[in-house]
Write an enzyme that holds these catalytic residues in place. Structure first.
Site, mmCIF file in Angstrom:
data_model
loop_
_atom_site.group_PDB
_atom_site.id
_atom_site.type_symbol
_atom_site.label_atom_id
_atom_site.label_comp_id
_atom_site.label_asym_id
_atom_site.label_seq_id
_atom_site.Cartn_x
_atom_site.Cartn_y
_atom_site.Cartn_z
ATOM 1 N N VAL A 181 -6.342 0.527 2.314
ATOM 2 C CA VAL A 181 -5.341 -0.018 1.399
ATOM 3 C C VAL A 181 -4.598 1.114 0.669
ATOM 4 O O VAL A 181 -3.371 1.113 0.573
ATOM 5 C CB VAL A 181 -5.989 -0.975 0.375
ATOM 6 N N GLY A 182 -5.346 2.096 0.157
ATOM 7 C CA GLY A 182 -4.741 3.169 -0.627
ATOM 8 C C GLY A 182 -3.682 3.934 0.151
ATOM 9 O O GLY A 182 -2.589 4.196 -0.367
ATOM 10 N N GLU A 228 -3.791 -9.509 -7.893
ATOM 11 C CA GLU A 228 -3.368 -10.403 -6.794
ATOM 12 C C GLU A 228 -4.064 -10.067 -5.481
ATOM 13 O O GLU A 228 -4.469 -10.961 -4.728
ATOM 14 C CB GLU A 228 -1.845 -10.299 -6.608
ATOM 15 N N LYS A 252 -14.425 -14.224 -4.004
ATOM 16 C CA LYS A 252 -13.043 -14.671 -4.220
ATOM 17 C C LYS A 252 -13.015 -16.043 -4.909
ATOM 18 O O LYS A 252 -12.201 -16.279 -5.800
ATOM 19 C CB LYS A 252 -12.306 -14.720 -2.888
HETATM 20 N N1 LIG Z 1 -8.908 -3.509 3.737
HETATM 21 C C1 LIG Z 1 -8.371 -4.678 3.411
HETATM 22 O O1 LIG Z 1 -7.718 -5.326 4.239
HETATM 23 C C2 LIG Z 1 -8.548 -5.226 2.020
HETATM 24 C C3 LIG Z 1 -7.977 -6.486 1.703
HETATM 25 C C4 LIG Z 1 -8.096 -6.978 0.397
HETATM 26 C C5 LIG Z 1 -8.784 -6.235 -0.555
HETATM 27 N N2 LIG Z 1 -9.348 -5.034 -0.218
HETATM 28 C C6 LIG Z 1 -10.055 -4.301 -1.266
HETATM 29 O O2 LIG Z 1 -9.410 -3.060 -1.478
HETATM 30 C C7 LIG Z 1 -10.360 -2.082 -1.877
HETATM 31 C C8 LIG Z 1 -10.264 -0.886 -0.932
HETATM 32 O O3 LIG Z 1 -10.495 -1.294 0.397
HETATM 33 P P1 LIG Z 1 -10.242 -0.308 1.646
HETATM 34 O O4 LIG Z 1 -10.399 -1.166 2.860
HETATM 35 O O5 LIG Z 1 -8.992 0.454 1.457
HETATM 36 O O6 LIG Z 1 -11.510 0.678 1.520
HETATM 37 P P2 LIG Z 1 -11.750 2.077 2.284
HETATM 38 O O7 LIG Z 1 -10.861 2.148 3.492
HETATM 39 O O8 LIG Z 1 -13.207 2.194 2.447
HETATM 40 O O9 LIG Z 1 -11.244 3.159 1.235
HETATM 41 C C9 LIG Z 1 -11.913 3.431 0.019
HETATM 42 C C10 LIG Z 1 -11.280 4.649 -0.632
HETATM 43 O O10 LIG Z 1 -11.866 4.806 -1.922
HETATM 44 C C11 LIG Z 1 -12.444 6.094 -2.019
HETATM 45 N N3 LIG Z 1 -13.687 6.043 -2.787
HETATM 46 C C12 LIG Z 1 -14.743 5.207 -2.603
HETATM 47 N N4 LIG Z 1 -15.712 5.468 -3.492
HETATM 48 C C13 LIG Z 1 -15.269 6.495 -4.241
HETATM 49 C C14 LIG Z 1 -15.834 7.223 -5.330
HETATM 50 N N5 LIG Z 1 -17.055 6.950 -5.800
HETATM 51 N N6 LIG Z 1 -15.090 8.206 -5.890
HETATM 52 C C15 LIG Z 1 -13.871 8.489 -5.409
HETATM 53 N N7 LIG Z 1 -13.287 7.849 -4.373
HETATM 54 C C16 LIG Z 1 -13.985 6.864 -3.803
HETATM 55 C C17 LIG Z 1 -12.723 6.531 -0.606
HETATM 56 O O11 LIG Z 1 -12.760 7.947 -0.593
HETATM 57 P P3 LIG Z 1 -13.146 8.797 0.728
HETATM 58 O O12 LIG Z 1 -11.898 8.720 1.581
HETATM 59 O O13 LIG Z 1 -13.416 10.148 0.196
HETATM 60 O O14 LIG Z 1 -14.336 8.088 1.336
HETATM 61 C C18 LIG Z 1 -11.541 5.937 0.145
HETATM 62 O O15 LIG Z 1 -10.414 6.776 0.031
HETATM 63 C C19 LIG Z 1 -11.727 -2.788 -1.854
HETATM 64 O O16 LIG Z 1 -12.004 -3.279 -3.152
HETATM 65 C C20 LIG Z 1 -11.489 -3.959 -0.920
HETATM 66 O O17 LIG Z 1 -12.336 -5.048 -1.194
HETATM 67 C C21 LIG Z 1 -9.221 -4.519 1.046
#
Ligand SMILES: NC(=O)c1ccc[n+]([C@@H]2O[C@H](COP(=O)([O-])OP(=O)(O)OC[C@H]3O[C@@H](n4cnc5c(N)ncnc54)[C@H](OP(=O)(O)O)[C@@H]3O)[C@@H](O)[C@H]2O)c1
Ligand SMILES: NC(=O)c1ccc[n+]([C@@H]2O[C@H](COP(=O)([O-])OP(=O)(O)OC[C@H]3O[C@@H](n4cnc5c(N)ncnc54)[C@H](OP(=O)(O)O)[C@@H]3O)[C@@H](O)[C@H]2O)c1
Lengths: 415, 415
Positions: free
Chosen positions: A15-16, A114, A190
């Site tokens: 997401v980021g 959201e 959710k």
């Molecule tokens: N993916 C989806 O489709 C989706 C949909 C709806 C909601 N979400 C929500 O969005 C959020 C992110 O999801 P994502 O899929 O993008 O996750 P992800 O791909 O696992 O990315 C997580 C990011 O956060 C960083 N991070 C995690 N723990 C950390 C810590 N302790 N200190 C600093 N940085 C940290 C990670 O750093 P590193 O790169 O160094 O590991 C990574 O850059 C979650 O809450 C998820 O439930 C996701």
């Protein structure tokens, strides 16, 4: 130089990174809409960035790290420092929402979320704003795209849960560890958030009962078809006060597989989609549907929240475009001809169409005594070409009445 | 005593009277949500009330008179006097929107208009807020409930346009003079407003081409079924820039009957409903659906706008309820039993169910050599009773494996 609006980004995963890209691509548009130029003030991952520095440099913090710790601490510190926060974190909100919302109120800042529920489905905004003072009876949702994809596949192909799951993983609709999706825990988080907003009462994740779809067999789906039912993983949050409940009044929040009758508003939601239906006496019901997840989709929901935090609401900005309104568009057509039943009719009609570049997709011809009815669906073509062919056809000797047509919206919707 | 928020009401017809009632019923809830106590400061109709007095006494004006004059003058005067305005008037906005939005910006007040398009479907808010900086490719809508009801009836019963229209009038889904609904003019006004918001470019009602449904015959619907198509009155607002358009880029805004393939997100919208699909690369698509019109429904959309004007957005108020979370709810069930194929099995199962007040809706029994499969759908019952029956059934001698069940969401959804 316009004023800038500094956004600190916690997390740079699925997401980021999509958010950072989208913010970059839409900077000009956002500046036009808000009068402020958004700028990424810093990015925190496990390996780079410093939270305190990012916080100090930001007007708003986007939290897309996931997990409870340290996300909770970072969000609290941001709110206490008077910064708006936008988060996609359902785990955090379903466990510590009351603490975070209280901090936002206390410090007079916005906490928007959201993206935490329903993918691109803007159900949080609709509950919080459109239905701010509505009495809501029930919220029913398909809030996990992974399980909806798996159940759709099982129904479509007759295959077992495990092979539909493998297919979901191959297509990127399920993660390597799909536990929280398939056992219903993700949907439960959710539904806790939706119940809190719908009923204005605290709801913690622990109060949501849930079951997953691991036990569903192809057999269940086959019997379901016989009964005319479709199977979904359904989240329900509803007011309970019937006699069957021994007079106790309260709410029920739960997630379990459920069969739906074909008329149910969620029955037609197939594939990796999410949809939520809200029932309230004043409105009857609203249903909102869209893709359930994915980096760019979730990032778009996050960006909508960021922009809302940047501007006072409901000002309709001056138009920034002067697009011409075009009238000669392309369409597919249904064409209905009453003709004399004589040889060569179809050939002449086809020739007239072909002369104007119009090609035929399907034809039904019906004899009716000495006349016949020729009905066809034509491929997409600029309307001007179709109208020219139509004029030519109208003049053919065997036409018994004016040709009639209706436009057809083609299958490749959304592609 | 809380501060009051004074609402002046212009028009007391179908929508206006429903709004006055709803505001009254929701006063406490709105006070809890916003901290302000809403109060009707005056009502204007042709026979009562004075606009100047009402304006002077109001913080916000609700315009539900309809028509262009004098609605335009009243709305302009309210905005210039620094009052927020909420309107349901698509005619006014599709003709004079730019003038009114400019006045709102100039005087730093809100002009909200959710109720002008789509009944309870919150498409204005989603376009203006959720998708504030999204690049939108296309908006497709069923934005007139009357015509959607008529087409649904024609498809269902095979009857002619005129008799389906009479039925719509009898049920209150069409007005005595249905001209603007059935000829597409009403939908055109709504599409002009949606196109303006989606593409950030001025769009006047005169630029929208439209056709109605008066010419549709039962025959068309019958052929459509043969081709696997469904017929709707569709409004389209889209960017046009293809080669087929000779390279010119612009937008097209139009309303016409169109056939849809079954997979189209609007294909399953039947009866007096509205639905809008928004397509954007980042989100793929969002579809929102709900009842198309009606006094209470429209009044609810107006009230959502009024409340939004009363509060700063996205503060999640403290919870005002402490509702118990109930776990013993009632459900209908699908029950799947693998049994020995011997006489009396069904009778014993039915007796066990009956003993706990569980009644059977439908049964399928299949012999499989010396064993059989008994699958049933049961009527709604408190879950505790079903579980007790299930325990009893599990202990019966002929059971070959643990009984399995899945909940069924019953037909009487939304009732
Ligand atoms: N993916 C989806 O489709 C989706 C949909 C709806 C909601 N979400 C929500 O969005 C959020 C992110 O999801 P994502 O899929 O993008 O996750 P992800 O791909 O696992 O990315 C997580 C990011 O956060 C960083 N991070 C995690 N723990 C950390 C810590 N302790 N200190 C600093 N940085 C940290 C990670 O750093 P590193 O790169 O160094 O590991 C990574 O850059 C979650 O809450 C998820 O439930 C996701
Ligand atoms: N009805 C729906 O379901 C619906 C749905 C969406 C949007 N809308 C929109 O909501 C608006 C109102 O619709 P409606 O169905 O409520 O209309 P309605 O039943 O005809 O009521 C109109 C009201 O406005 C008053 N009025 C009209 N012209 C006036 C004037 N020149 N001076 C003072 N008062 C005047 C009428 O006064 P009298 O009582 O003295 O005649 C009446 O009270 C319209 O813009 C409509 O398009 C309606």
């Amino acid at each position: 130089m316009p004023e800038t609006f500094d956004v600190g980004l916690l997390g740079h995963g699925t997401v980021g990174s999509a958010f950072a890209e989208l913010l970059d691509a839409r900077t000009e548009q956002i500046e036009t809409t808000t009068g402020l130029r958004p700028r990424l003030s810093g990015v925190l991952t496990r390996s780079r960035g410093d939270f305190d520095e990012i916080l100090a440099a930001s007007d708003l913090i986007v939290e897309v790290m996931g997990g409870v710790d340290p996300a909770r601490e970072y969000v609290l510190r941001a709110l206490r420092a008077g910064k708006h926060v936008v988060t996609a974190n359902k785990q955090l909100l379903s466990r510590h929402g009351e603490e975070l919302w209280a901090a936002a109120r206390e410090h007079g800042v916005q906490l928007r979320f959201e993206a935490s529920v329903g993918g691109v489905v803007p159900v949080i905004r609709v509950l919080q704003e459109t239905l701010a003072a509505a009495h809501i009876d029930r919220v029913t949702g398909i809030v996990n795209g992974t399980t909806n994809f798996i159940l759709s596949e099982m129904a479509r192909t007759g295959e077992a849960f495990s092979s539909a799951l493998a297919e979901a993983q191959r297509l990127g609709y399920a993660e390597a560890d799909p536990t929280d999706d398939v056992n219903g825990a993700d949907a439960a988080a959710k539904m806790a958030i939706l119940a809190r907003l719908a009923f204005d009462t605290p709801v913690h994740l622990d109060q949501v009962s849930y079951e997953g779809i691991e036990q569903i067999t192809p057999d269940d789906l086959e019997y379901a078809r016989e009964f005319g039912l479709g199977l979904k993983l359904i989240g329900t949050a509803e007011r309970i006060g019937h006699p069957t409940n021994e007079g106790r009044s309260g709410i029920s929040v739960r997630v379990h597989p459920a069969f739906l009758y074909p008329g149910h508003p969620l029955a037609s939601v197939a594939g990796p989609f999410n949809a939520v239906t809200i029932e309230s006496p004043a409105i009857t019901e609203i249903t909102i549907s869209g893709p359930g997840a994915g980096g760019p989709q979730t990032a778009s929901a996050v960006l909508g929240d960021v922009i809302s935090a940047m501007i006072p609401p409901a000002s309709t900005p001056e138009t920034s475009q002067r697009l011409p309104v075009v009238t000669d568009v392309a369409s597919a057509f249904y064409l209905h001809l009453d003709v004399d039943d004589e040889p060569g009719v179809l050939a002449q009609v086809a020739a007239a169409l072909g002369a104007h570049g119009v090609s035929v997709k399907s034809v039904v011809q019906k004899g009716l005594g000495d006349q016949a009815r020729l009905v066809m669906v034509l491929h997409r073509v600029p309307e001007r070409q179709f109208m020219a062919a139509l004029d030519e056809i109208a003049d053919l000797g065997f036409m018994r009445s004016r040709p009639r047509f209706i436009r057809v919206i083609e299958e490749e919707f959304g592609v």
